[in-house]
Design an enzyme around this catalytic site. Structure first.
Site, PDB file in Angstrom:
ATOM      1  N   TYR A  64      -3.507  -0.809   6.006  1.00  0.00           N
ATOM      2  CA  TYR A  64      -3.390  -2.187   5.633  1.00  0.00           C
ATOM      3  C   TYR A  64      -4.531  -3.101   6.316  1.00  0.00           C
ATOM      4  O   TYR A  64      -5.445  -4.088   5.811  1.00  0.00           O
ATOM      5  CB  TYR A  64      -2.108  -2.885   6.192  1.00  0.00           C
ATOM      6  CG  TYR A  64      -1.770  -4.255   6.229  1.00  0.00           C
ATOM      7  CD1 TYR A  64      -1.285  -4.865   4.887  1.00  0.00           C
ATOM      8  CD2 TYR A  64      -1.907  -5.078   6.855  1.00  0.00           C
ATOM      9  CE1 TYR A  64      -1.124  -6.070   4.647  1.00  0.00           C
ATOM     10  CE2 TYR A  64      -1.940  -6.534   6.651  1.00  0.00           C
ATOM     11  CZ  TYR A  64      -1.596  -7.130   5.724  1.00  0.00           C
ATOM     12  OH  TYR A  64      -1.331  -8.260   5.672  1.00  0.00           O
TER      13      TYR A  64
HETATM   14  N1  LIG Z   1       3.459 -12.796   6.048  1.00  0.00           N
HETATM   15  C1  LIG Z   1       2.388 -12.490   7.027  1.00  0.00           C
HETATM   16  O1  LIG Z   1       2.714 -12.702   8.265  1.00  0.00           O
HETATM   17  C2  LIG Z   1       0.953 -12.319   6.581  1.00  0.00           C
HETATM   18  C3  LIG Z   1       0.024 -12.430   7.578  1.00  0.00           C
HETATM   19  C4  LIG Z   1      -1.114 -12.125   7.023  1.00  0.00           C
HETATM   20  C5  LIG Z   1      -1.702 -11.789   5.624  1.00  0.00           C
HETATM   21  N2  LIG Z   1      -0.646 -11.966   4.687  1.00  0.00           N
HETATM   22  C6  LIG Z   1      -0.784 -11.329   3.263  1.00  0.00           C
HETATM   23  O2  LIG Z   1      -0.420 -12.683   2.416  1.00  0.00           O
HETATM   24  C7  LIG Z   1      -0.184 -12.225   1.117  1.00  0.00           C
HETATM   25  C8  LIG Z   1       1.339 -12.662   0.750  1.00  0.00           C
HETATM   26  O3  LIG Z   1       2.178 -12.123   1.415  1.00  0.00           O
HETATM   27  P1  LIG Z   1       3.637 -12.956   1.866  1.00  0.00           P
HETATM   28  O4  LIG Z   1       3.645 -12.645   3.401  1.00  0.00           O
HETATM   29  O5  LIG Z   1       3.890 -13.930   1.227  1.00  0.00           O
HETATM   30  O6  LIG Z   1       4.487 -11.199   1.365  1.00  0.00           O
HETATM   31  P2  LIG Z   1       5.971 -11.256   0.442  1.00  0.00           P
HETATM   32  O7  LIG Z   1       6.056 -10.211   0.460  1.00  0.00           O
HETATM   33  O8  LIG Z   1       6.702 -12.513   0.438  1.00  0.00           O
HETATM   34  O9  LIG Z   1       4.765 -11.662  -1.148  1.00  0.00           O
HETATM   35  C9  LIG Z   1       4.102 -10.931  -1.566  1.00  0.00           C
HETATM   36  C10 LIG Z   1       4.157 -10.801  -3.273  1.00  0.00           C
HETATM   37  O10 LIG Z   1       3.349  -9.838  -3.594  1.00  0.00           O
HETATM   38  C11 LIG Z   1       3.858  -8.839  -4.613  1.00  0.00           C
HETATM   39  N3  LIG Z   1       3.512  -7.751  -4.742  1.00  0.00           N
HETATM   40  C12 LIG Z   1       3.291  -6.759  -3.738  1.00  0.00           C
HETATM   41  N4  LIG Z   1       2.638  -5.741  -4.284  1.00  0.00           N
HETATM   42  C13 LIG Z   1       2.334  -5.969  -5.237  1.00  0.00           C
HETATM   43  C14 LIG Z   1       1.512  -5.541  -6.519  1.00  0.00           C
HETATM   44  N5  LIG Z   1       0.952  -4.131  -6.179  1.00  0.00           N
HETATM   45  N6  LIG Z   1       1.125  -5.854  -7.715  1.00  0.00           N
HETATM   46  C15 LIG Z   1       1.635  -7.293  -7.749  1.00  0.00           C
HETATM   47  N7  LIG Z   1       2.168  -7.952  -6.979  1.00  0.00           N
HETATM   48  C16 LIG Z   1       2.631  -7.026  -5.785  1.00  0.00           C
HETATM   49  C17 LIG Z   1       5.227  -9.106  -4.066  1.00  0.00           C
HETATM   50  O11 LIG Z   1       6.354  -8.794  -5.211  1.00  0.00           O
HETATM   51  C18 LIG Z   1       5.276 -10.334  -3.549  1.00  0.00           C
HETATM   52  O12 LIG Z   1       6.253 -11.351  -4.384  1.00  0.00           O
HETATM   53  C19 LIG Z   1      -0.431 -10.705   1.465  1.00  0.00           C
HETATM   54  O13 LIG Z   1      -1.613 -10.359   0.843  1.00  0.00           O
HETATM   55  C20 LIG Z   1      -0.462 -10.362   2.707  1.00  0.00           C
HETATM   56  O14 LIG Z   1      -0.853  -9.237   3.121  1.00  0.00           O
HETATM   57  C21 LIG Z   1       0.775 -12.026   5.036  1.00  0.00           C
END
Ligand SMILES: NC(=O)c1ccc[n+]([C@@H]2O[C@H](COP(=O)([O-])OP(=O)(O)OC[C@H]3O[C@@H](n4cnc5c(N)ncnc54)[C@H](O)[C@@H]3O)[C@@H](O)[C@H]2O)c1
Length: 250
Positions: free
Chosen positions: A155
């Site tokens: 990741y």
């Molecule tokens: N939540 C955190 O602490 C955090 C921190 C740093 C970065 N991020 C990044 O933020 C972004 C959003 O994450 P989030 O926290 O809202 O998580 P989340 O799991 O709530 O949302 C992620 C969404 O992406 C969709 N998804 C996953 N894999 C997929 C694929 N292969 N194709 C299409 N859709 C897909 C899921 O169905 C979900 O709706 C991500 O890129 C994550 O890496 C999150």
């Protein structure tokens, strides 16, 4: 013809940060193509935008499938006549393991979804954005892409790749009117944090490193993404904007 309306593709739109981004963009009068693995969730988000009187549609699929990115750009053009904004937000957490114990299959999946997916959507969107002479790409990276993250090497490596992809595109597109930036959140309240693959000890150790002493909210990320997707940003490209409650020191 709705050509005067700006149109955005938001990936990972069904939940968490992506859903908050869609709501924020819609509040600014921007039409949306909501893309997600979760077909029902993406459809619900698009329906919410339509209820507010703006064009919106949804597409279900895996961002690592090259056909999906092409279909999303076609959907944007079909919706309003063009594409202005791409928010590359879809991402997945990892199966936590030390690098020495990481299965190749899990490593590949981390890279495919979290990095290759963003490459594919950028590649598909660039011609349409350049055709407009104005465009904004916002890629969602992570603080782990700057710092590394024990037990989440695939990741973190993917997110470091997102940062390099952003910097590269910023340079390549600098004279086209298309501006490309990334956000690097630390710990944001979302489904990702409550999934069984996300261990409680990791959550506690990440929280302990945030000087503000709290997780961020999806709406706080959405505010910064909307800013980076707007006219307000005109001399920053290939840059990474931190959302870490004071954790980042670089
Ligand atoms: N939540 C955190 O602490 C955090 C921190 C740093 C970065 N991020 C990044 O933020 C972004 C959003 O994450 P989030 O926290 O809202 O998580 P989340 O799991 O709530 O949302 C992620 C969404 O992406 C969709 N998804 C996953 N894999 C997929 C694929 N292969 N194709 C299409 N859709 C897909 C899921 O169905 C979900 O709706 C991500 O890129 C994550 O890496 C999150």
């Amino acid at each position: 013809m709705t050509d005067s309306i700006r149109t955005a593709i938001v990936t990972g739109a069904a939940n968490g940060i992506g859903s908050a981004v869609v709501d924020k963009l819609a509040s600014l009068g921007i039409a949306v193509v909501a893309v997600d693995l979760d077909a029902d969730g993406a459809a619900a988000v698009a329906s919410r935008v339509r209820d507010s009187g703006l064009p919106a549609t949804s597409l279900a699929g895996d961002v690592s499938d090259p056909a999906l990115s092409v279909a999303a750009v076609d959907a944007a053009v079909g919706l309003t006549g063009g594409l202005d904004i791409l928010v590359n937000n879809a991402g997945k957490g990892t199966v936590q393991a030390a690098i020495a114990d990481t299965e190749l299959e899990n490593w590949r999946r981390d890279i495919e979804v979290n990095l290759t997916g963003q490459f594919l959507f950028c590649r598909a969107a660039i011609p349409a954005l350049i055709a407009r002479g104005w465009g904004r790409i916002v890629n969602v990276a992570s603080a782990s892409g700057m710092e590394g993250l024990a037990l989440a090497g695939g990741y973190a490596a993917a997110k470091a790749g997102v940062i390099a992809l952003t910097k590269t595109l910023g340079k390549e597109l600098a004279q086209t009117g298309v501006i490309v930036n990334a956000v690097a959140p630390a710990l944001i309240r979302s489904e990702m944090l409550s999934r069984p693959t996300f261990r409680r000890e990791m959550l506690e150790s990440l929280l302990a490193r945030i000087p503000m002493g709290r997780v961020g909210e999806p709406s706080e990320v959405a505010e910064m993404i909307a800013f980076l997707a707007s006219d307000a940003v005109s001399f920053s490209t290939g840059a990474v904007f931190d959302l870490s409650g004071g954790r980042a020191t670089y």
